[in-house]
Design an enzyme around this catalytic site. Structure first.
Site, PDB file in Angstrom:
ATOM      1  N   CYS A 297       0.829  -1.148  -0.003  1.00 14.78           N
ATOM      2  CA  CYS A 297       0.123  -0.075   0.122  1.00 14.78           C
ATOM      3  C   CYS A 297       0.678   1.137   0.090  1.00 14.78           C
ATOM      4  CB  CYS A 297      -0.923   0.217   1.041  1.00 14.78           C
ATOM      5  SG  CYS A 297      -0.437  -0.611   2.640  1.00 14.78           S
ATOM      6  N   ARG A 326       7.255 -11.134   5.286  1.00 16.62           N
ATOM      7  CA  ARG A 326       6.782 -11.190   6.642  1.00 16.62           C
ATOM      8  C   ARG A 326       7.962 -12.237   7.563  1.00 16.62           C
ATOM      9  NH1 ARG A 326       1.270  -9.768   6.775  1.00 16.62           N
ATOM     10  NH2 ARG A 326       1.152  -8.135   4.894  1.00 16.62           N
ATOM     11  N   GLN A 344       0.195 -11.203  -3.068  1.00 16.58           N
ATOM     12  CA  GLN A 344      -1.057 -10.617  -2.897  1.00 16.58           C
ATOM     13  C   GLN A 344      -1.588 -10.408  -3.865  1.00 16.58           C
ATOM     14  OE1 GLN A 344      -0.072  -7.671   0.369  1.00 16.58           O
ATOM     15  NE2 GLN A 344      -1.620  -8.907   1.790  1.00 16.58           N
ATOM     16  N   ASP A 346      -3.362  -7.766  -4.566  1.00 14.00           N
ATOM     17  CA  ASP A 346      -3.746  -6.653  -3.958  1.00 14.00           C
ATOM     18  C   ASP A 346      -4.349  -5.386  -4.836  1.00 14.00           C
ATOM     19  OD1 ASP A 346      -3.528  -5.456  -1.499  1.00 14.00           O
ATOM     20  OD2 ASP A 346      -1.390  -5.170  -1.279  1.00 14.00           O
ATOM     21  N   HIS A 348      -5.749  -1.102  -4.335  1.00 12.69           N
ATOM     22  CA  HIS A 348      -6.078  -0.069  -3.469  1.00 12.69           C
ATOM     23  C   HIS A 348      -7.075   0.807  -4.219  1.00 12.69           C
ATOM     24  CE1 HIS A 348      -2.605  -1.915  -1.621  1.00 12.69           C
ATOM     25  NE2 HIS A 348      -3.035  -1.596  -0.466  1.00 12.69           N
ATOM     26  N   LYS A 431     -11.922  -4.084   8.947  1.00 12.20           N
ATOM     27  CA  LYS A 431     -11.871  -4.712   7.810  1.00 12.20           C
ATOM     28  C   LYS A 431     -13.028  -5.769   7.810  1.00 12.20           C
ATOM     29  CE  LYS A 431      -8.562  -7.838   9.787  1.00 12.20           C
ATOM     30  NZ  LYS A 431      -7.227  -8.825   9.725  1.00 12.20           N
ATOM     31  N   HIS A 477      -8.503  -0.964   0.923  1.00 11.42           N
ATOM     32  CA  HIS A 477      -7.400  -2.132   0.709  1.00 11.42           C
ATOM     33  C   HIS A 477      -8.311  -3.466   0.369  1.00 11.42           C
ATOM     34  CE1 HIS A 477      -4.310   0.009   3.079  1.00 11.42           C
ATOM     35  NE2 HIS A 477      -5.399   0.615   3.455  1.00 11.42           N
TER      36      HIS A 477
END
Length: 605
Positions: A297, A326, A344, A346, A348, A431, A477
């Site tokens: 992000c 991670r 991901q 992902d 946004h 979320k 997100h």
């Protein structure tokens, strides 16, 4: 929070197990033994390794303790008495746990028979109430989950109110073993994790790469329909970027250590400078650091901020299959479902407050489309909210209330039952998580949608409104798959390796019954390849039965058998992985059926 009756039962079973262990191994040191979502465990420090035979002995002793019908008795004591009790028994881990009890809370023991444990409770009244239990396996577990501490031995077990429920659960475990994605991943050549590369870092083999690519193609098609734009960002960025976003302080314990860039030190500073001194200089801001990105992000924010925006440009939807990193504890790693590097799906969205509801609804529809296409229709929705008493969360409480309200309204429109869980929000916003139940009843947290007022504030994002003034956008997100690694691991187990036709690494295999039929087999193979079908020809000089068995073990959706009769009639004899023998079919006709099933992303019948 009080324990549920099932948790009480399992907590009591853990104490009974510890009682049995000390009867057999009185020299064992005990740490903790809590109930879990599926059973219970207890951690032991013992000089010798527990064996499968030991589990049988312990379980038999547990049955004796249950028959003794020992009462569970709560005993309140002082800290001094508790410390003395454990010192006399050399139970050093219990002394450490005693220090964890807040000063304003009472110190309590629970006694059953000769066994006394430091415990807040609660328990069933008598051991005879523990009617159905089973010890499952032994694992290593670092004391307090810290790799710097001694590794203890953890015995896992489970308990249920009835033998019928226990039997059903054990059957589910057996089915789960057959579906284990680590086992199937090896057998089907989907992925590999190599110690020389690193724990938790997945190597996608060609067959696994096909599954991943097809999933990416599928979601990319849906994103184009919804007006998303594709972006690419690097794997590493300056540490300051993640300090501004808040990811570094908030996720610091689960990140790879920052990389210190030596070009910011002159030669004299580098001479004799230890790693510790370099780290101190980085912390003081004297030199710059870089970080393997834990999230995509902040970089998407920078892409949005690189161009001035009017309210007419919004919403801006940026999507990326971005790999993040991670630092998970080694004991928590699990094949593809818990890793250290993952990609991901992902995206946004930057929008106005007025657009927020519609954009959340679009994200939720996308998640529903993914699950419906893959036959994962049994799921629930969990709304993660801020805990007002926690310091974990950042930002204006008024913005949190607006974000939480928007998610609640969207969940209502979704038409699926949902629960609210305070304390489960991300540090920057609430979320919605989708918790999917697979075909054998296990739950997996997969897709997620998050509303964020805070990162636009932290990065001072703005757009020009209709009033010609600067306004702050709201950020969403969202990741329908979540992690490609985790999602594929779940899919392997959900389908037991028998992927739907459109996802299968190999979709059709042609099986000539003898070498004389190879030419006809190659004619069919050419037709399949020309149609874009992932296919092969089994040219091995083996009996047809052996070829069919291999095809079934390798989970090939369709086996096309060709013999002299099929050659003469220009047909193939079709065997389906899920439906069995489908008889003979004209080649072009069945090929069209295969192509249509792939286009429709048809699920196995």
């Amino acid at each position: 929070m009080p324990m549920s009756p099932l948790e009480e039962l399992r907590h009591s079973a853990a104490h009974v197990m510890a009682t049995a262990v000390l009867r057999i191994f009185p020299e064992a040191k005990l740490d903790i033994g809590p109930p879990t979502e599926t059973g219970f465990y207890y951690d032991f420090d013992l000089d010798r390794k527990f064996t499968a035979e030991d589990l049988e002995r312990i379980e038999e002793e547990m049955r004796k303790i249950v028959k003794e019908n020992q009462p569970f008795e709560r005993i309140e004591t002082t800290r001094e008495e508790a410390r003395k009790f454990f010192e006399e028994r050399n139970q050093t881990y219990k002394i450490g746990r005693l220090e964890d009890i807040p000063p304003d809370e009472p110190v309590t023991f629970y006694r059953n028979g000769e066994f006394v444990d430091l415990c807040a409770g609660t328990h069933v009244r008598y051991t005879k109430q523990i009617k159905a239990f089973k010890l499952l396996n032994i694992a290593g577990a670092y004391h307090r989950g810290d790799e710097r501490n001694k590794q203890l031995q953890r015995i896992y077990g489970t308990a249920f109110p009835s033998k019928e429920e226990l039997s059903a659960y054990l059957e589910q475990l057996e089915e789960a073993k057959k579906r284990d994605h680590r086992k199937l991943g090896r057998e089907l050549g989907l992925f590999h994790i190599d110690e020389t590369v690193g724990q938790g870092l997945v190597l996608w083999k060609p067959h696994g790469a096909v599954v991943r690519q097809e999933l990416q193609n599928f979601i990319a098609d849906e994103l184009r329909k919804q007006g998303y734009e594709q972006v690419f960002t690097p794997h590493i960025a300056k540490l300051d970027l993640f300090k501004v976003s808040g990811h570094f302080p908030y996720y610091q314990d689960s990140q790879y250590p920052p990389v210190i860039h030596h070009e910011f030190l002159d030669e004299r500073a580098r001479e004799g400078c230890t790693c510790g001194e370099l780290a101190n200089k980085r912390r003081k801001g004297e030199i710059e650091g870089y970080l393997l990105k834990p999230m995509n992000c902040p970089m998407h924010i920078k892409i949005f901020d690189s161009t001035p925006h009017s309210y007419r440009d919004l919403p801006v939807r940026l999507a990326e299959f971005g790999t993040v990193y991670r630092w998970e504890q080694s004991g928590e790693l699990n094949g593809m479902t818990r890793v250290r590097g993952f990609t991901q799906d992902d995206a946004h969205i930057f929008c106005t407050e007025e657009q927020l509801g519609a954009e959340i609804a679009g994200c939720l529809d996308l998640v529903k489309t993914v699950f419906h296409t893959l036959g994962m229709t049994d799921y629930r929705v969990r709304i993660g909210l801020r805990d007002p008493d926690s310091t974990k969360y950042t930002g204006d409480p008024a913005n949190w209330e607006k974000a939480e309200s928007a998610l609640r309204e969207a969940a209502k429109i979704l038409g699926v039952s949902f629960t609210e869980e305070p304390g489960e929000a991300a540090f920057y916003g609430p979320k919605i998580d989708f918790v999917v139940k697979d075909v054998i009843g296990r739950e997996w947290q997969l897709g997620t949608v998050q509303v964020d007022y805070n990162l636009p504030e932290r990065f001072d994002l703005s757009y020009i409104g209709a009033d010609n003034q600067h306004h702050r956008p709201v950020m969403i997100h969202r990741a329908p798959f979540g992690s490609m690694e985790r999602f594929c691991g779940v899919l392997i187990e959900h389908f037991a390796g028998s992927f739907p036709l459109w996802l299968a690494p190999e979709q059709v295999r042609v099986l000539p019954i003898s070498d004389k039929l190879l030419d006809y087999g190659n004619v069919i193979l050419s037709k399949l390849k020309a149609a874009g079908i992932r296919c092969s020809l089994d040219e091995r000089n083996e009996k047809l039965g052996a070829k069919i068995r291999r095809g079934r073990l390798e989970r090939i959706p369709y086996l096309w058998v060709v013999g002299e009769k099929e050659q003469e009639s220009k047909q193939v004899s079709v065997r389906s992985q899920t439906a069995g023998d489908l008889g003979s079919h004209e080649v072009d006709t069945f090929l069209e059926r295969v192509k249509q099933d792939i286009r429709d992303r048809t699920l196995p019948s």
